[in-house]
Scaffold this active site. Structure first.
Site, PDB file in Angstrom:
ATOM      1  N   HIS A 106       0.813  -1.214   0.000  1.00 34.18           N
ATOM      2  CA  HIS A 106       0.000   0.000   0.000  1.00 34.18           C
ATOM      3  C   HIS A 106       0.852   1.272   0.000  1.00 34.18           C
ATOM      4  O   HIS A 106       1.975   1.273   0.487  1.00 34.18           O
ATOM      5  CB  HIS A 106      -0.878   0.049   1.257  1.00 34.18           C
ATOM      6  N   LYS A 115       5.718   6.194   7.057  1.00 31.00           N
ATOM      7  CA  LYS A 115       5.123   5.292   8.035  1.00 31.00           C
ATOM      8  C   LYS A 115       6.205   4.767   8.961  1.00 31.00           C
ATOM      9  O   LYS A 115       7.280   4.384   8.504  1.00 31.00           O
ATOM     10  CB  LYS A 115       4.469   4.084   7.355  1.00 31.00           C
ATOM     11  N   TYR A 143       1.119   1.550  13.418  1.00 30.21           N
ATOM     12  CA  TYR A 143       1.987   2.416  12.627  1.00 30.21           C
ATOM     13  C   TYR A 143       1.529   3.857  12.703  1.00 30.21           C
ATOM     14  O   TYR A 143       0.348   4.151  12.777  1.00 30.21           O
ATOM     15  CB  TYR A 143       2.121   1.941  11.183  1.00 30.21           C
ATOM     16  N   ASP A 168      -6.734  -6.222  -1.721  1.00 31.76           N
ATOM     17  CA  ASP A 168      -5.320  -6.486  -1.974  1.00 31.76           C
ATOM     18  C   ASP A 168      -5.124  -7.480  -3.115  1.00 31.76           C
ATOM     19  O   ASP A 168      -4.168  -7.368  -3.881  1.00 31.76           O
ATOM     20  CB  ASP A 168      -4.637  -6.986  -0.711  1.00 31.76           C
TER      21      ASP A 168
END
Length: 164
Positions: free
Chosen positions: A37, A47, A107, A145
């Site tokens: 992603h 991130k 995250y 996904d």
């Protein structure tokens, strides 16, 4: 345990980030693959990934056009036990596979989530060829996904610039 200190991180790495949002995911099954992603500009995100329970193989793929490492991946095993973190900068796609059941990943991100800018690359893109350590049963994937495009089918969104 201190998991984030902006001043200490900047002093140690020279990178000064302003995180604006924390996210957390639970993956029940071993072999759950999330990603790869990224958020496109103007909502691109750095991130900082860590694991609260379980273990993952965390993967970052360079998607900056012109980069000497374009399309290459790096990985690190992150676990609640080893307490390691991985910083995935803007211009990289991010994903992971769970190596234990009931894995919780947290995250921090440097920009707010934008559904319109939420993009990704297929986890098993043969041009990237990530060596995912999957169980014999294979990957557990979301419909989203499983349907992501290959890197070669994405318009260039990030450009590499050599450091001066």
């Amino acid at each position: 345990m201190e998991t984030w200190n902006r001043r200490a991180f900047a002093a140690a790495s020279g990178i000064d980030l302003d995180f604006v949002q924390d996210n957390q995911s639970l993956s029940v099954s071993t072999g759950t693959v999330r990603g790869l992603h990224f958020q496109s500009p103007p909502c691109a995100q750095d991130k900082l990934i860590r694991v609260l329970a379980g273990t993952i193989l965390d993967v970052a793929v360079d998607i900056r056009q012109g980069s000497p490492s374009f399309g290459r991946w790096v990985a690190a095993e992150l676990s609640a036990k080893n307490r390691q973190q991985l910083l995935v900068p803007i211009g990289f796609a991010h994903g992971f596979v769970t190596l234990e059941p009931d894995t919780i990943v947290a995250y921090k991100v440097s920009n707010h989530y934008s559904k319109e800018n939420d993009l990704g690359i297929r986890w098993n893109d043969p041009d990237i060829a990530v060596d995912w350590p999957l169980p014999p049963s294979g990957a557990v994937l979301s419909e989203k996904d499983a349907a992501l495009p290959f890197l070669r089918d994405i318009s260039p969104l990030f450009t590499w610039r050599a450091a001066l």
